[in-house]
Design a protein around this motif. Sequence first.
Motif, PDB file in Angstrom:
ATOM      1  N   GLY A   1       0.808  -1.221   0.000  1.00 18.96           N
ATOM      2  CA  GLY A   1       0.000   0.000   0.000  1.00 18.96           C
ATOM      3  C   GLY A   1       0.837   1.264   0.000  1.00 18.96           C
ATOM      4  N   SER A   2       2.161   1.130   0.176  1.00 18.28           N
ATOM      5  CA  SER A   2       3.047   2.289   0.177  1.00 18.28           C
ATOM      6  C   SER A   2       3.693   2.456  -1.200  1.00 18.28           C
ATOM      7  N   VAL A   3       4.053   3.699  -1.525  1.00 18.73           N
ATOM      8  CA  VAL A   3       4.783   3.970  -2.764  1.00 18.73           C
ATOM      9  C   VAL A   3       6.226   3.514  -2.564  1.00 18.73           C
ATOM     10  N   ILE A   4       6.722   2.712  -3.493  1.00 20.37           N
ATOM     11  CA  ILE A   4       8.025   2.076  -3.283  1.00 20.37           C
ATOM     12  C   ILE A   4       9.161   3.085  -3.206  1.00 20.37           C
ATOM     13  N   THR A   5       9.055   4.204  -3.936  1.00 25.48           N
ATOM     14  CA  THR A   5      10.150   5.178  -3.929  1.00 25.48           C
ATOM     15  C   THR A   5      10.285   5.892  -2.591  1.00 25.48           C
ATOM     16  N   THR A   6       9.267   5.794  -1.732  1.00 21.42           N
ATOM     17  CA  THR A   6       9.381   6.371  -0.387  1.00 21.42           C
ATOM     18  C   THR A   6      10.108   5.427   0.555  1.00 21.42           C
ATOM     19  N   LEU A   7      10.249   4.167   0.150  1.00 20.19           N
ATOM     20  CA  LEU A   7      10.911   3.168   0.986  1.00 20.19           C
ATOM     21  C   LEU A   7      12.298   2.810   0.470  1.00 20.19           C
ATOM     22  N   VAL A   8      12.452   2.724  -0.845  1.00 20.69           N
ATOM     23  CA  VAL A   8      13.753   2.452  -1.465  1.00 20.69           C
ATOM     24  C   VAL A   8      14.207   3.740  -2.131  1.00 20.69           C
TER      25      VAL A   8
ATOM     26  N   PRO B   1      18.423   7.346  -6.557  1.00 21.24           N
ATOM     27  CA  PRO B   1      18.124   8.001  -7.837  1.00 21.24           C
ATOM     28  C   PRO B   1      17.920   7.014  -8.987  1.00 21.24           C
ATOM     29  N   GLU B   2      18.696   5.915  -8.991  1.00 22.16           N
ATOM     30  CA  GLU B   2      18.559   4.942 -10.071  1.00 22.16           C
ATOM     31  C   GLU B   2      17.216   4.233 -10.018  1.00 22.16           C
ATOM     32  N   VAL B   3      16.682   4.039  -8.805  1.00 15.74           N
ATOM     33  CA  VAL B   3      15.370   3.406  -8.676  1.00 15.74           C
ATOM     34  C   VAL B   3      14.291   4.321  -9.257  1.00 15.74           C
ATOM     35  N   LYS B   4      14.395   5.615  -9.000  1.00 18.83           N
ATOM     36  CA  LYS B   4      13.421   6.558  -9.569  1.00 18.83           C
ATOM     37  C   LYS B   4      13.498   6.574 -11.088  1.00 18.83           C
ATOM     38  N   ARG B   5      14.725   6.508 -11.620  1.00 19.29           N
ATOM     39  CA  ARG B   5      14.881   6.444 -13.078  1.00 19.29           C
ATOM     40  C   ARG B   5      14.254   5.170 -13.638  1.00 19.29           C
ATOM     41  N   LEU B   6      14.490   4.067 -12.940  1.00 17.79           N
ATOM     42  CA  LEU B   6      13.970   2.789 -13.406  1.00 17.79           C
ATOM     43  C   LEU B   6      12.448   2.774 -13.434  1.00 17.79           C
ATOM     44  N   LEU B   7      11.836   3.356 -12.406  1.00 11.87           N
ATOM     45  CA  LEU B   7      10.380   3.323 -12.283  1.00 11.87           C
ATOM     46  C   LEU B   7       9.688   4.413 -13.079  1.00 11.87           C
TER      47      LEU B   7
ATOM     48  N   ALA C   1      21.015  -4.957   3.095  1.00 12.83           N
ATOM     49  CA  ALA C   1      22.165  -5.815   3.426  1.00 12.83           C
ATOM     50  C   ALA C   1      23.450  -5.096   3.052  1.00 12.83           C
ATOM     51  N   ASP C   2      24.345  -4.972   4.018  1.00 14.89           N
ATOM     52  CA  ASP C   2      25.621  -4.301   3.771  1.00 14.89           C
ATOM     53  C   ASP C   2      26.475  -5.110   2.806  1.00 14.89           C
ATOM     54  N   GLU C   3      27.258  -4.406   1.990  1.00 13.60           N
ATOM     55  CA  GLU C   3      28.201  -5.002   1.050  1.00 13.60           C
ATOM     56  C   GLU C   3      27.532  -5.948   0.063  1.00 13.60           C
ATOM     57  N   THR C   4      26.265  -5.693  -0.219  1.00 12.95           N
ATOM     58  CA  THR C   4      25.529  -6.482  -1.198  1.00 12.95           C
ATOM     59  C   THR C   4      25.109  -5.584  -2.349  1.00 12.95           C
ATOM     60  N   GLN C   5      25.370  -6.027  -3.563  1.00 12.16           N
ATOM     61  CA  GLN C   5      25.021  -5.275  -4.751  1.00 12.16           C
ATOM     62  C   GLN C   5      23.813  -5.926  -5.406  1.00 12.16           C
ATOM     63  N   LEU C   6      22.835  -5.117  -5.771  1.00  9.89           N
ATOM     64  CA  LEU C   6      21.600  -5.629  -6.358  1.00  9.89           C
ATOM     65  C   LEU C   6      21.438  -5.176  -7.803  1.00  9.89           C
ATOM     66  N   GLU C   7      20.907  -6.078  -8.619  1.00  3.49           N
ATOM     67  CA  GLU C   7      20.466  -5.725  -9.968  1.00  3.49           C
ATOM     68  C   GLU C   7      18.943  -5.660  -9.944  1.00  3.49           C
ATOM     69  N   LEU C   8      18.382  -4.498 -10.287  1.00  2.00           N
ATOM     70  CA  LEU C   8      16.932  -4.303 -10.299  1.00  2.00           C
ATOM     71  C   LEU C   8      16.442  -4.293 -11.739  1.00  2.00           C
ATOM     72  N   ARG C   9      15.412  -5.099 -11.993  1.00  2.00           N
ATOM     73  CA  ARG C   9      14.837  -5.187 -13.342  1.00  2.00           C
ATOM     74  C   ARG C   9      13.338  -4.906 -13.246  1.00  2.00           C
TER      75      ARG C   9
ATOM     76  N   SER D   1      -0.653  -2.098 -18.677  1.00  2.00           N
ATOM     77  CA  SER D   1      -0.690  -0.664 -18.397  1.00  2.00           C
ATOM     78  C   SER D   1      -0.961  -0.361 -16.929  1.00  2.00           C
ATOM     79  N   GLY D   2      -1.495  -1.336 -16.194  1.00  2.00           N
ATOM     80  CA  GLY D   2      -1.858  -1.057 -14.809  1.00  2.00           C
ATOM     81  C   GLY D   2      -1.046  -1.814 -13.784  1.00  2.00           C
ATOM     82  N   GLN D   3      -0.101  -2.643 -14.228  1.00  2.00           N
ATOM     83  CA  GLN D   3       0.644  -3.443 -13.259  1.00  2.00           C
ATOM     84  C   GLN D   3       2.074  -3.657 -13.721  1.00  2.00           C
ATOM     85  N   ASN D   4       2.997  -3.639 -12.757  1.00  2.00           N
ATOM     86  CA  ASN D   4       4.422  -3.830 -13.027  1.00  2.00           C
ATOM     87  C   ASN D   4       5.000  -4.781 -11.996  1.00  2.00           C
ATOM     88  N   MET D   5       6.117  -5.382 -12.358  1.00  2.00           N
ATOM     89  CA  MET D   5       6.830  -6.232 -11.408  1.00  2.00           C
ATOM     90  C   MET D   5       8.284  -5.797 -11.349  1.00  2.00           C
ATOM     91  N   LEU D   6       8.761  -5.561 -10.127  1.00  2.00           N
ATOM     92  CA  LEU D   6      10.158  -5.194  -9.896  1.00  2.00           C
ATOM     93  C   LEU D   6      10.877  -6.410  -9.319  1.00  2.00           C
TER      94      LEU D   6
END
Length: 431
Positions: A136-143, A146-152, A168-176, A182-187
Motif C-alpha cells: 500500500g506504500s509507494v516504493i520510492t518512499t521506501l527504497v 536516484p537509479e530506482v526513480k529512473r527505473l520506475l 544488506a551491507d556489502e551487497t550489490q543488487l540488480e533491479l529489473r 498498463s496497470g501493473q508492473n513487477m520489480l
Amino acid sequence: MRLTSPIVLLSAIAVLLFAGWFFGIWNWMAAAAVAVLAVAYLVAHLESSRFQTWGRRPLQEPTRTMGTLFPSAKEMHATIQRSRDRNRRLADLARKYRDTSNSIPDAWIVLNQDMVIEAVNHAATPLLGLTQSDVGSVITTLVRHPEVKRLLSLDDDLNIVEIPSPGADETQLELRLIRIDSGQNMLIARDVTELNRLLSMRQDFVANVSHELRSPLTVLIGYIESASADSLDLETLMDIVRRLDAPAQRLKSLVDDLLLLTRLESSPEPEEEDLAVIDGANLITGVVGEAETLKKKNHTIRLELQENLLVHAVGNELHSVFMNLVTNAIRYSPNGGSIHIRWYRDANLARFELSDEGVGIAAEHIPRLTERFYRVDANGLRAKGGTGLGLAIVKHVLRRHRSQLDIESRPGRGSKFSFNLEILNEREVTI
C-alpha cells in the motif's frame, strides 16, 4: 404425491366441494376442504421450517423431510459444494504460488501503475528491507535511490539498474522492471555480489596471465633480436642461447600449470584406476629432497612423519600438493627460518601440517590466496618466483580428494597450511 403440491391440493379441494354439492352435504365437505387446507398449510410450514433450519448450515446434506423444498435444497447444496471445491482449488493454487514465490532467492515486488506496492515475497526483506506491512506504500518512499526513480519512470526506456542493497551491507543488487500491462508492473531484485566478484576475478585473471606471459616473452624476444645480429661471435651467441632457457622454462611452467588446472576443474573426482596406495611419509621425504635446491643458507626443514600412514590418492597430484606447499614455504621464509612439516594420524584421518616463519599474511588476503595468480604484493613478494598458480592447484587437487586447504596466518608470525585425507583401511591392502 405430496399433499403440499399445488395441483394435488386444488384437486382434493375440488373433489370435496363437488361431492358436497352432489350429495347435498355441502357444509361437511366445505369443512373437510378447510381441514385439508389447514393440514396442507401445517405441512408446508413444517417443510419451510426444516428448510430454514437446514439453510443455517447448508454444508450438511439436505433430507427429504423438506418435502417439495427438497429438490431446491439439493440443488443449492450441490451449487455450494461446487463453489467450495472451486474456491479450494483457487486457494491451493494461490498457496502454491505464494510458497513458490517465497522460495525464490530473488526479490519481487508487484506494483500498480502509480508504483504502489501490491505484494512482496520473503526475499524482499533481506535484499530491499520491504515487508508485508509495506503493501500500500509507494516504493520510492521506501527504497530511496536516484537509479530506482529512473527505473520506475514510465517515460524512461531504462529497465535494468544496479544499486547497493538498502537491506544488506556489502551487497550489490540488480533491479529489473517488467511492465506486465498498463496497470501493473513487477520489480525483480537479484543479488549480483558474487557474480560481480567472479567477473572481477576473471578480469584480474586475464590481466595477470597476460602480465605473466608477457614478461618471459619480452625477454625471449629481446634475446632473439640480439642473437640475430650478424656481428655476434660464437661465444656470445651461445651465452644468449643459455640465457633463453630460464624464460622458456617459465613459459613452459605457466602453460603446464594452466593445463593442469583446467584438467582438475573439469574432473570433479579421480577415476578409480587413477588412485594408488600412497605412503605419505615417503612421498613427503622425496618432495623435500627435490626442494633442497631452493633452500637458503641456514634454512632448516624439520620433519615429523608417521611411518606407514597410507592414503588412497592420485600419486602425481598429491606430489604436486606437497611440492607447491613446501616450495612456497621455502620461498617466503627468511634466512635462518625454520619449516616444520608434520604427517600424522588424527582420529580416522591422515593430517598434513606445514608451519613456516615467513612474513605472514593479513586476514583479508587469506580467502583469495587460492585464486589463480593472486599474490600478496607486499615487500617485493612478487620477486620470489613461482607461477602464482600453486595454491590454486592445491585447492583443486584437495577438492578432488574430498578435502580442503586450511590456512592460518598473521603478519610477522608466519603461516600454517594443513589438510586431512582419509586413511586407507590396512586390511584392504598389503604393502
